[in-house]
Design an enzyme around this catalytic site. Sequence first.
Site, PDB file in Angstrom:
ATOM      1  N   ASP A  48       0.839  -1.205   0.000  1.00  0.00           N
ATOM      2  CA  ASP A  48       0.000   0.000   0.000  1.00  0.00           C
ATOM      3  C   ASP A  48       0.873   1.254   0.000  1.00  0.00           C
ATOM      4  O   ASP A  48       0.377   2.376  -0.092  1.00  0.00           O
ATOM      5  CB  ASP A  48      -1.031  -0.014   1.139  1.00  0.00           C
ATOM      6  N   SER A  49       2.198   1.053   0.053  1.00  0.00           N
ATOM      7  CA  SER A  49       3.130   2.169  -0.189  1.00  0.00           C
ATOM      8  C   SER A  49       2.910   2.745  -1.581  1.00  0.00           C
ATOM      9  O   SER A  49       3.395   3.840  -1.886  1.00  0.00           O
ATOM     10  CB  SER A  49       4.579   1.701  -0.026  1.00  0.00           C
ATOM     11  N   ASP A  87      -1.088  -6.123  -0.322  1.00  0.00           N
ATOM     12  CA  ASP A  87      -1.485  -5.497   0.938  1.00  0.00           C
ATOM     13  C   ASP A  87      -2.990  -5.268   0.996  1.00  0.00           C
ATOM     14  O   ASP A  87      -3.579  -4.730   0.047  1.00  0.00           O
ATOM     15  CB  ASP A  87      -0.815  -4.116   1.066  1.00  0.00           C
ATOM     16  N   LYS A 116      -1.272  -9.382   2.843  1.00  0.00           N
ATOM     17  CA  LYS A 116      -0.554  -8.928   4.041  1.00  0.00           C
ATOM     18  C   LYS A 116      -1.452  -7.941   4.766  1.00  0.00           C
ATOM     19  O   LYS A 116      -2.146  -7.147   4.125  1.00  0.00           O
ATOM     20  CB  LYS A 116       0.777  -8.275   3.668  1.00  0.00           C
ATOM     21  N   GLU A 118      -1.601  -5.401   8.584  1.00  0.00           N
ATOM     22  CA  GLU A 118      -0.797  -4.804   9.651  1.00  0.00           C
ATOM     23  C   GLU A 118      -1.449  -4.981  11.016  1.00  0.00           C
ATOM     24  O   GLU A 118      -2.667  -4.879  11.130  1.00  0.00           O
ATOM     25  CB  GLU A 118      -0.616  -3.295   9.383  1.00  0.00           C
ATOM     26  N   GLU A 185       8.877  -4.152  10.674  1.00  0.00           N
ATOM     27  CA  GLU A 185       9.292  -2.852  10.136  1.00  0.00           C
ATOM     28  C   GLU A 185       9.683  -1.908  11.263  1.00  0.00           C
ATOM     29  O   GLU A 185       8.977  -1.791  12.278  1.00  0.00           O
ATOM     30  CB  GLU A 185       8.149  -2.233   9.313  1.00  0.00           C
TER      31      GLU A 185
HETATM   32  O1  KIV Z   1       3.558  -1.141   1.606  1.00  0.00           O
HETATM   33  C1  KIV Z   1       4.735  -1.505   1.687  1.00  0.00           C
HETATM   34  O2  KIV Z   1       5.578  -1.189   0.830  1.00  0.00           O
HETATM   35  C2  KIV Z   1       5.128  -2.317   2.821  1.00  0.00           C
HETATM   36  C3  KIV Z   1       6.575  -2.642   2.989  1.00  0.00           C
HETATM   37  C4  KIV Z   1       7.301  -1.428   3.428  1.00  0.00           C
HETATM   38  C5  KIV Z   1       6.806  -3.767   3.915  1.00  0.00           C
HETATM   39  O3  KIV Z   1       4.301  -2.711   3.588  1.00  0.00           O
END
Ligand code: KIV
Length: 282
Positions: A48-49, A87, A116, A118, A185
């Site tokens: 989600d970055s 994500d 994934k 969080e 992280e």
């Molecule tokens: O969204 C992302 O890029 C991440 C990584 C930094 C692990 O969750």
Amino acid sequence: MGTRLTVPAVRARKVRDGGDPLVMLTAYDAPGARLAADAGVDLLLVGDSVAMVVLGYPDTLGVTIDDMVHHTAAVARGEPDALVVADLPWLSYHVSPRDTICNAARLIRAGAAAVKLEGGKARVPMIEVLVTAEIPVMGHIGLTPQSVHAMGGFRVQGRTAEAAVELVESAKALEHAGCFAIVLEGVPADVAGLVTSAVDVPTIGIGAGPDCDGQVLVYHDVLGLQNDLRPRFVRRYADLAAETVDALSRFASDVRSGAFPSAQESYSMGAEAAAALRLYAS
Ligand code: KIV
């Protein structure tokens, strides 16, 4: 084609058991996914970055499940030889088990092999729901960017003994709930080492030091494609921002001077058609 890692193969990759460290990189589109897979990366994370790196948001909170499905599908269409993990964005797994499953299923149908999410112990019920629906889940604890406001900014976590113990407990809870790997992280290296030895699933670190079972970085950071933010844990392997600006300014200058396009870069008509056109135009 190489051999794409499977979820069980990732789950079994502990460095202490002789496994090679896992290499994960973010990917947001088909060409990036292909290049990363060609470089031998094991896992591609449609992170989600994408919110900050590609879509111009200040944090990850603006990105929606529709955005994530769009980018996951693009990555999958690149047919990368790597395990694709996507994500779940903020609020897509917080409201109800039904929402959580439906949102995760959209990412799987878009081409991800796993999702994934969080958070620590509080996420256990949703992880169990997903695992029961045969959706593999990667955990993510420590500095969790979706909690930016709750954390008071993007801050390293686990700096006190109590916070470190809480991270170990969270990692064990995620493993017990069925996560096949856990991203760590923004935590001190010794805390990451402690977490890594406390669980039997691999940890994948970012800003978490060398004692994890793998490392992940953001594609644009590794390639030096963005200059605005440079956390200390980023190692840049290229300076593509500078190379890109240089190439694009040469293109602009060639257009302005008339040097581009040349005859070799243009199409021509047959002689007969050109003669007919001249007659028509005169
Ligand atoms: O969204 C992302 O890029 C991440 C990584 C930094 C692990 O969750």
